[in-house]
Design a protein around this motif. Sequence first.
Motif, PDB file in Angstrom:
ATOM      1  N   ALA A  65       0.682  -1.309  -0.017  1.00 32.61           N
ATOM      2  CA  ALA A  65      -0.131   0.018   0.048  1.00 32.61           C
ATOM      3  C   ALA A  65       0.990   1.220  -0.233  1.00 32.61           C
ATOM      4  O   ALA A  65       2.041   1.436   0.469  1.00 32.61           O
ATOM      5  CB  ALA A  65      -0.916  -0.103   1.139  1.00 32.61           C
ATOM      6  N   ARG A  66       0.212   2.564  -0.457  1.00 35.71           N
ATOM      7  CA  ARG A  66       0.862   3.637  -0.596  1.00 35.71           C
ATOM      8  C   ARG A  66       1.641   4.119   0.675  1.00 35.71           C
ATOM      9  O   ARG A  66       0.975   3.976   1.771  1.00 35.71           O
ATOM     10  CB  ARG A  66       0.114   4.607  -1.226  1.00 35.71           C
ATOM     11  N   THR A  67       2.563   5.169   0.756  1.00 35.60           N
ATOM     12  CA  THR A  67       3.084   5.469   1.822  1.00 35.60           C
ATOM     13  C   THR A  67       3.221   6.974   1.953  1.00 35.60           C
ATOM     14  O   THR A  67       4.143   7.566   2.434  1.00 35.60           O
ATOM     15  CB  THR A  67       4.749   4.935   1.850  1.00 35.60           C
ATOM     16  N   ASP A  68       2.437   7.701   0.984  1.00 35.52           N
ATOM     17  CA  ASP A  68       2.464   9.302   1.119  1.00 35.52           C
ATOM     18  C   ASP A  68       1.187   9.895   1.599  1.00 35.52           C
ATOM     19  O   ASP A  68       0.948  10.967   1.373  1.00 35.52           O
ATOM     20  CB  ASP A  68       2.359   9.615  -0.826  1.00 35.52           C
ATOM     21  N   LEU A  69       0.483   9.188   2.370  1.00 38.58           N
ATOM     22  CA  LEU A  69      -0.683   9.813   3.151  1.00 38.58           C
ATOM     23  C   LEU A  69      -0.426  10.728   4.057  1.00 38.58           C
ATOM     24  O   LEU A  69      -1.188  11.527   4.377  1.00 38.58           O
ATOM     25  CB  LEU A  69      -1.653   8.663   3.425  1.00 38.58           C
ATOM     26  N   LEU A  70       1.001  10.609   4.550  1.00 40.98           N
ATOM     27  CA  LEU A  70       1.214  11.550   5.820  1.00 40.98           C
ATOM     28  C   LEU A  70       2.070  12.858   5.085  1.00 40.98           C
ATOM     29  O   LEU A  70       2.609  13.623   5.952  1.00 40.98           O
ATOM     30  CB  LEU A  70       2.158  10.826   6.800  1.00 40.98           C
ATOM     31  N   GLY A  71       1.999  12.988   3.830  1.00 43.54           N
ATOM     32  CA  GLY A  71       2.745  14.047   3.169  1.00 43.54           C
ATOM     33  C   GLY A  71       3.980  14.073   2.422  1.00 43.54           C
ATOM     34  O   GLY A  71       4.780  12.763   2.763  1.00 43.54           O
ATOM     35  N   ALA A  72       4.250  14.693   1.461  1.00 40.67           N
ATOM     36  CA  ALA A  72       5.538  14.313   0.828  1.00 40.67           C
ATOM     37  C   ALA A  72       6.771  14.268   1.488  1.00 40.67           C
ATOM     38  O   ALA A  72       7.638  13.454   1.130  1.00 40.67           O
ATOM     39  CB  ALA A  72       5.595  15.499  -0.321  1.00 40.67           C
ATOM     40  N   ASP A  73       6.774  15.057   2.543  1.00 40.45           N
ATOM     41  CA  ASP A  73       8.049  14.890   3.305  1.00 40.45           C
ATOM     42  C   ASP A  73       8.189  13.626   3.889  1.00 40.45           C
ATOM     43  O   ASP A  73       9.503  13.352   4.612  1.00 40.45           O
ATOM     44  CB  ASP A  73       8.124  16.166   4.333  1.00 40.45           C
ATOM     45  N   ARG A  74       7.248  12.728   4.262  1.00 39.74           N
ATOM     46  CA  ARG A  74       7.296  11.597   4.850  1.00 39.74           C
ATOM     47  C   ARG A  74       7.386  10.486   3.923  1.00 39.74           C
ATOM     48  O   ARG A  74       7.590   9.272   4.577  1.00 39.74           O
ATOM     49  CB  ARG A  74       6.215  11.371   5.805  1.00 39.74           C
ATOM     50  N   THR A  75       7.302  10.621   2.711  1.00 41.39           N
ATOM     51  CA  THR A  75       6.828   9.491   1.762  1.00 41.39           C
ATOM     52  C   THR A  75       7.973   8.525   1.632  1.00 41.39           C
ATOM     53  O   THR A  75       7.807   7.315   1.782  1.00 41.39           O
ATOM     54  CB  THR A  75       6.497  10.098   0.494  1.00 41.39           C
ATOM     55  N   GLU A  76       9.191   9.015   1.277  1.00 42.07           N
ATOM     56  CA  GLU A  76      10.404   8.052   1.267  1.00 42.07           C
ATOM     57  C   GLU A  76      10.520   7.413   2.599  1.00 42.07           C
ATOM     58  O   GLU A  76      10.924   6.366   2.500  1.00 42.07           O
ATOM     59  CB  GLU A  76      11.618   8.789   0.664  1.00 42.07           C
ATOM     60  N   GLU A  77      10.539   8.222   3.702  1.00 46.15           N
ATOM     61  CA  GLU A  77      10.790   7.361   5.051  1.00 46.15           C
ATOM     62  C   GLU A  77       9.950   6.381   5.244  1.00 46.15           C
ATOM     63  O   GLU A  77      10.247   5.373   5.717  1.00 46.15           O
ATOM     64  CB  GLU A  77      10.805   8.572   6.049  1.00 46.15           C
TER      65      GLU A  77
END
Length: 456
Positions: free
Chosen positions: A146-158
């Motif tokens: 599942a996607r990992t960008d729901l908490l914002g672009a600044d957290r996506t890669e982390e």
Amino acid sequence: MGFAEEHLIPLVDEGLGNSAYVLDLGDGRALAVNASRDLRALYATAGRRGLTVAFAADTHLHADFLSGAVQLAHDQGATALASAAGRRAFAHTPLADGDEVDLGGLRLQTLATPGHTDEHLAFLLLDGTRALGVFTGGSLIVDSAARTDLLGADRTEELARAQYRSLKRLASLPDETAVWPTHGAGSFCSAPSGAERTTTVGAQRRDNPLLAAPDEDTFVRELLDRLGSYPAYFDRLTERNRRGPAVVTAAPLMTALTVDQVVTLIDGGGYVIDVRPAVDYAAGHIPGAVSIPMRSQFGTWLGWLLPDDAPLVFVSGDDQDVGEIVWQAYKIGYERLAGRLVGGIPAWLAAGRPQRTTAFVTADRAPSGPYLDVRQQTEYRDGRVAGALNVELGQLADVADDVPAGAVVACGHGERAMTAASILERAGHTGLTVLDGGPADFAAAHGAELVQEGNA
């Protein structure tokens, strides 16, 4: 009790692309996993089996629907099970990595699996020491993650890197362990996946391309390359789920509205949503109404395109289920349902009110262009009319002024295209044509090139 496959009942929400689960514990009690606020199917299933829901487990703070855990606690005395890290503001059993819950013979063991969200847990179902299956929520899903960008672009890669480690952890379970995800095909929480909704750990080690990534950097790149847009309401529901949705004490009803009441609501900033089929909307509708045909995806598009803080008026056909409108709205936190126009469009016209029509034609009767394709970018890349302009439906209102006049508005069949045309008409466009069909139909009728991935 011994576990058999028939003890686990998946409840698939086709519109959201999600699965909830009911586990029959063999003693008249049940465990519900990732149940939504719309509990109609769950209660019907439990009722047929004579079950009371004793436990309501959530793998994470959902963004795409309101959790049913609070309602299950109210209605059936269920104990809510959820991550302690989620800091939920309602009564629940807070769980951390490695905690266990006795289900009366079977046990649930929690596995911290951050990535989709910070506080994500998977629930491993154990019979003694044997792993039967794992409820993976938004972590390991069929052939993807599942996607990992729901908490914002600044957290996506982390979070994508956390997702890598979580998938590796889940993949270390025995091959025969069943994998019971929540997100699947059709879910905007998921990267694209196939039609299957459950799998096994062994099958995923063999078939999941993300698990085949040679290293973490490759995994992150491949996961992020799969991400598309997601509905606007996702940004609001996580916090609503942390606080806990309000309990519904009686089946919500749709108020009957007269024409004059509808006009007053429109003048006061309300929205009219026309849920009739696209062909009926095209033949005549209230000026300014937004067309969202009633189907399984209705809630998704309501939450993507309309605010949740304005009164909503609905126009429906005589044969449409008003209760379905209500529950799809409530499921995503839309409760300002002002009501339904009694008598529909005939009553509107009988009161001397104006209507508007929209051209809805098959490809052979459509103008040659300009062609506006409102499908998701992934769909567009897989097959589109050469020279088409692609603006996803969810972003269309922001760029309505840039859409060329007299456009042929199209999607895959016509429903989303009619919604798009209604948004453009609200923005002042006239002379639009909605295509009853898809890009292949238009290309064949107009001798246009159909561009597909690989020959662009």
